[in-house]
Design a protein around this motif. Sequence first.
Motif, PDB file in Angstrom:
ATOM      1  N   MET A  59       2.176   0.945  35.709  1.00 16.31           N
ATOM      2  CA  MET A  59       1.844   0.183  36.902  1.00 16.31           C
ATOM      3  C   MET A  59       3.114  -0.380  37.543  1.00 16.31           C
ATOM      4  O   MET A  59       4.016  -0.847  36.840  1.00 16.31           O
ATOM      5  N   GLN A  60       3.184  -0.340  38.846  1.00 18.88           N
ATOM      6  CA  GLN A  60       4.309  -0.877  39.591  1.00 18.88           C
ATOM      7  C   GLN A  60       3.779  -1.883  40.616  1.00 18.88           C
ATOM      8  O   GLN A  60       2.763  -1.655  41.271  1.00 18.88           O
ATOM      9  N   GLU A  81      -1.829   7.213  52.040  1.00 17.17           N
ATOM     10  CA  GLU A  81      -2.073   7.801  50.726  1.00 17.17           C
ATOM     11  C   GLU A  81      -1.254   7.101  49.641  1.00 17.17           C
ATOM     12  O   GLU A  81      -0.628   7.731  48.787  1.00 17.17           O
ATOM     13  N   VAL A  82      -1.275   5.782  49.692  1.00 12.25           N
ATOM     14  CA  VAL A  82      -0.589   4.985  48.679  1.00 12.25           C
ATOM     15  C   VAL A  82      -1.413   5.033  47.393  1.00 12.25           C
ATOM     16  O   VAL A  82      -2.630   4.767  47.427  1.00 12.25           O
ATOM     17  N   PRO A  83      -0.817   5.356  46.244  1.00  4.69           N
ATOM     18  CA  PRO A  83      -1.576   5.462  44.981  1.00  4.69           C
ATOM     19  C   PRO A  83      -1.891   4.078  44.402  1.00  4.69           C
ATOM     20  O   PRO A  83      -1.263   3.632  43.446  1.00  4.69           O
ATOM     21  N   MET A  84      -2.885   3.437  44.976  1.00  2.07           N
ATOM     22  CA  MET A  84      -3.200   2.062  44.592  1.00  2.07           C
ATOM     23  C   MET A  84      -3.867   1.983  43.222  1.00  2.07           C
ATOM     24  O   MET A  84      -4.628   2.881  42.824  1.00  2.07           O
ATOM     25  N   ALA A  85      -3.592   0.915  42.508  1.00  2.00           N
ATOM     26  CA  ALA A  85      -4.371   0.558  41.327  1.00  2.00           C
ATOM     27  C   ALA A  85      -5.612  -0.188  41.803  1.00  2.00           C
ATOM     28  O   ALA A  85      -5.565  -0.904  42.813  1.00  2.00           O
ATOM     29  N   VAL A 134      -4.589  -5.946  45.753  1.00  2.00           N
ATOM     30  CA  VAL A 134      -3.737  -6.538  46.776  1.00  2.00           C
ATOM     31  C   VAL A 134      -3.862  -8.049  46.664  1.00  2.00           C
ATOM     32  O   VAL A 134      -4.966  -8.585  46.673  1.00  2.00           O
ATOM     33  N   SER A 135      -2.731  -8.742  46.567  1.00  2.00           N
ATOM     34  CA  SER A 135      -2.725 -10.205  46.486  1.00  2.00           C
ATOM     35  C   SER A 135      -2.067 -10.755  47.746  1.00  2.00           C
ATOM     36  O   SER A 135      -0.892 -10.493  48.011  1.00  2.00           O
ATOM     37  N   LEU A 194       0.485  -0.561  42.180  1.00  2.00           N
ATOM     38  CA  LEU A 194       0.346   0.888  42.294  1.00  2.00           C
ATOM     39  C   LEU A 194       0.044   1.520  40.942  1.00  2.00           C
ATOM     40  O   LEU A 194       0.511   1.046  39.903  1.00  2.00           O
ATOM     41  N   ALA A 195      -0.701   2.610  41.005  1.00  2.00           N
ATOM     42  CA  ALA A 195      -0.988   3.372  39.796  1.00  2.00           C
ATOM     43  C   ALA A 195       0.157   4.316  39.454  1.00  2.00           C
ATOM     44  O   ALA A 195       0.313   4.725  38.303  1.00  2.00           O
ATOM     45  N   GLU A 196       0.972   4.675  40.466  1.00  2.00           N
ATOM     46  CA  GLU A 196       2.141   5.523  40.266  1.00  2.00           C
ATOM     47  C   GLU A 196       3.325   4.893  40.995  1.00  2.00           C
ATOM     48  O   GLU A 196       3.157   4.302  42.060  1.00  2.00           O
TER      49      GLU A 196
END
Length: 258
Positions: free
Chosen positions: A1-2, A34-38, A49-50, A70-72
Amino acid sequence: MQRIRLRYTKRGRLRFTSHRDFQRAFERALRRAEVPMAYSAGFSPHPKVSYANAAPTGTGSEAEYLEIQLAEARDPEKLRALLNESLPEGLDVIESVEARTSGLADRLQASVWEIRLDQVAQADAERAAAAFLKADTVEVERRTKNGLRTFDARAAVARLEVLPPRADRPGDAGCAILRLVVRHLTPAVRPDDVLSGLRATADLAPPVPAAVTRLAQGLLDEESGTVTDPLAPDREAVQAAPTTAAELTAAMAPGGSA
């Protein structure tokens, strides 16, 4: 996670968007880019998102902050550019940094605001500011969801000054410009509360609505009344850390810096 921390703006007509409107626009931008969100767990997952201390509706801002998870891993600068392509003009991501520290919200202790008072003489604004600062307390009223509430606007103001007209902005000659630093207290004191306080202490009543812009928010230096950049610790941590696999290997090797 990033984790990535973003600084974004609300400019022009977009200052009139509510925080909920911005949330919807930002989450659409995340999908388009296409952001790889967690995502959160549970029956109805949401992107992680905070949001931190959003400016009131109707005020502009050069310093709004949020954090995404992010997941990636992604390059923060490339991510910033992709988001700007997907956001409407006026909502602009102007800084993106990988989160290497904790407590971003805790570092948002105060805000720097600029208030433009059209058709108000500079001398009248200076007189009102002096009266406000001289007062021990300045009680103002604001209607909240729990009814009418009275609180002290003076305690929240760490600094208040009237700026001279700027040569590069000819229109400033017909207005007064206030610069103030406001502590983030509970209940929150907003720029319009300070304007109510100026009306109460010095009968300053601008004939047209004020134009309000947040210029900065972050840690407050009580002695100087200045506000420092809340992303600086993350930038410093990124610069201090190895950024490539080769650097990481060298740092961990015997005799390395780690």
